[in-house]
Design an enzyme around this catalytic site. Structure first.
Site, mmCIF file in Angstrom:
data_model
loop_
_atom_site.group_PDB
_atom_site.id
_atom_site.type_symbol
_atom_site.label_atom_id
_atom_site.label_comp_id
_atom_site.label_asym_id
_atom_site.label_seq_id
_atom_site.Cartn_x
_atom_site.Cartn_y
_atom_site.Cartn_z
ATOM 1 N N ARG A 13 0.843 -1.204 0.000
ATOM 2 C CA ARG A 13 0.000 0.000 0.000
ATOM 3 C C ARG A 13 0.880 1.257 0.000
ATOM 4 O O ARG A 13 1.063 1.905 -1.010
ATOM 5 C CB ARG A 13 -0.938 -0.024 1.225
ATOM 6 N N ASP A 14 1.483 1.572 1.132
ATOM 7 C CA ASP A 14 2.233 2.820 1.229
ATOM 8 C C ASP A 14 3.398 2.841 0.248
ATOM 9 O O ASP A 14 3.726 3.876 -0.346
ATOM 10 C CB ASP A 14 2.751 3.009 2.666
ATOM 11 N N HIS A 205 5.356 4.466 12.475
ATOM 12 C CA HIS A 205 5.478 4.445 11.012
ATOM 13 C C HIS A 205 6.506 5.504 10.610
ATOM 14 O O HIS A 205 6.270 6.693 10.797
ATOM 15 C CB HIS A 205 4.089 4.771 10.429
ATOM 16 N N HIS A 207 9.468 7.065 7.780
ATOM 17 C CA HIS A 207 10.024 7.160 6.425
ATOM 18 C C HIS A 207 11.491 7.540 6.546
ATOM 19 O O HIS A 207 11.867 8.316 7.435
ATOM 20 C CB HIS A 207 9.264 8.215 5.608
ATOM 21 N N CYS A 238 8.243 10.174 -0.862
ATOM 22 C CA CYS A 238 7.680 11.272 -0.083
ATOM 23 C C CYS A 238 7.248 12.338 -1.072
ATOM 24 O O CYS A 238 8.079 12.903 -1.767
ATOM 25 C CB CYS A 238 8.725 11.817 0.885
ATOM 26 N N ASN A 247 9.608 4.402 2.703
ATOM 27 C CA ASN A 247 9.402 3.868 4.046
ATOM 28 C C ASN A 247 10.678 3.200 4.548
ATOM 29 O O ASN A 247 11.534 2.796 3.764
ATOM 30 C CB ASN A 247 8.304 2.789 3.990
HETATM 31 ZN ZN ZN Z 1 3.994 6.237 5.007
#
Ligand code: ZN
Length: 297
Positions: A13-14, A205, A207, A238, A247
């Site tokens: 997903r991310d 979470h 990055h 990002c 990530n």
């Molecule tokens: Zn993220």
């Protein structure tokens, strides 16, 4: 210190959502299956957002359908609003992930809502999931800094935690959406959040936008976070730093935790293999360090 940390795989997903390359449904499903084979038991499989805004996630329903139910796996569907939550629930995912934003400026740009409104919506999503017999958790994004407002006051984040706890989410996460956090800050905010959240587990979470993600994971684990989001290969990106990496890489986190005696339940070699497979899918090298170096010789 926690001797056991759960990893939530967010690459499908991310990771993929923030990659320019559009990945086929088939490859997304293959990615998720590889993560499961490596030991992942909770995976963000898709986000249910408008396909025009996020074309990378246009096949969210198809991904969940083709993946099917996997014994022992919790499939997370990410949702920003009620409509997305309904879509996610219709697919049969076991868990909804709601997102609220610690900064008004970011919320208005990203979700067309103020910080307060995103908390309200997140609480609605959590209750909706619970009413349908599913679980839901919530992430507070830009908890460590905002690209528009700069420093985000800790008091604001903690106040959001307080208001989210009312709807009894499965867990509360703090997200460094733009990768500006540093370990001292993480130690402080995670400790305070853990104290406030009581029995509700805290997830983090990060990055790696500014190369602090692995250090931040360690600071968070020492401060009492029990779950860490990570993305195989460190894919993603990002939107506010177009040249930046994504990530924190799952395999980089596994190496650090494993060699430090923290159990994570994943297979490092299989995770590295998947990171290298992702390079062929995306047609480029991935930011992960372990994909380059390999594990302890
Ligand atoms: Zn993220």
């Amino acid at each position: 210190m926690t001797r056991r940390v759960e990893i939530v795989e967010v690459g499908p997903r991310d990771g993929l959502q923030n990659e320019a390359t559009l990945v086929s449904t088939q490859d997304k499903v293959a990615f998720i299956r590889r993560a499961v084979d490596a030991g992942a038991r909770r995976i963000e499989v898709a986000s249910f957002v408008h396909p025009k805004l996020v074309p990378q996630m246009a096949d969210a329903e198809d991904v969940v359908r083709e993946l099917g139910i996997i014994d022992g796996l919790t499939r997370i569907g990410l949702t920003l609003n009620k409509r997305g939550a309904m879509r996610a629930l219709d697919t049969g995912v076991e868990q909804l992930g709601a997102v609220c934003v610690a900064s008004d400026a970011f919320g208005l740009r990203n979700q067309n809502a103020t910080s307060d409104q995103t908390v309200e919506t997140a609480n609605q999503i959590i209750r909706l999931a619970q009413a349908e017999g599913r679980t839901a958790q919530v992430t507070i994004s830009t908890a460590f800094g905002c690209p528009f407002e700069g420093e985000v006051p800790e008091a604001r984040v903690l106040d959001m935690v307080r208001r989210l706890l009312v709807s009894e989410p499965e867990e509360i996460a703090l997200a460094d959406t733009i990768g500006v956090g540093v370990p001292s800050q993480v130690s402080r905010l995670v400790s305070k959040t853990v104290a406030l959240a009581g029995k509700t587990p805290v997830r983090v979470h990060f990055h790696n936008t500014r190369n602090t993600a692995v250090a931040n994971v360690w600071a968070a684990v020492e401060a009492g976070a029990v779950t860490v989001d990570a993305s195989i290969g460190g894919i993603g990106g990002c939107p506010f730093a177009p040249a930046a990496t994504g990530n924190v890489a799952t395999e980089d986190v596994l190496y650090m935790l494993g060699r430090s005696g923290v159990d994570h339940g994943l297979d490092l070699d299989k995770t590295i293999e998947t990171a290298r497979w992702l390079e062929t899918v995306l047609g480029k090298s991935v930011p992960s360090m372990l994909a380059k170096a390999g594990g302890f010789p």
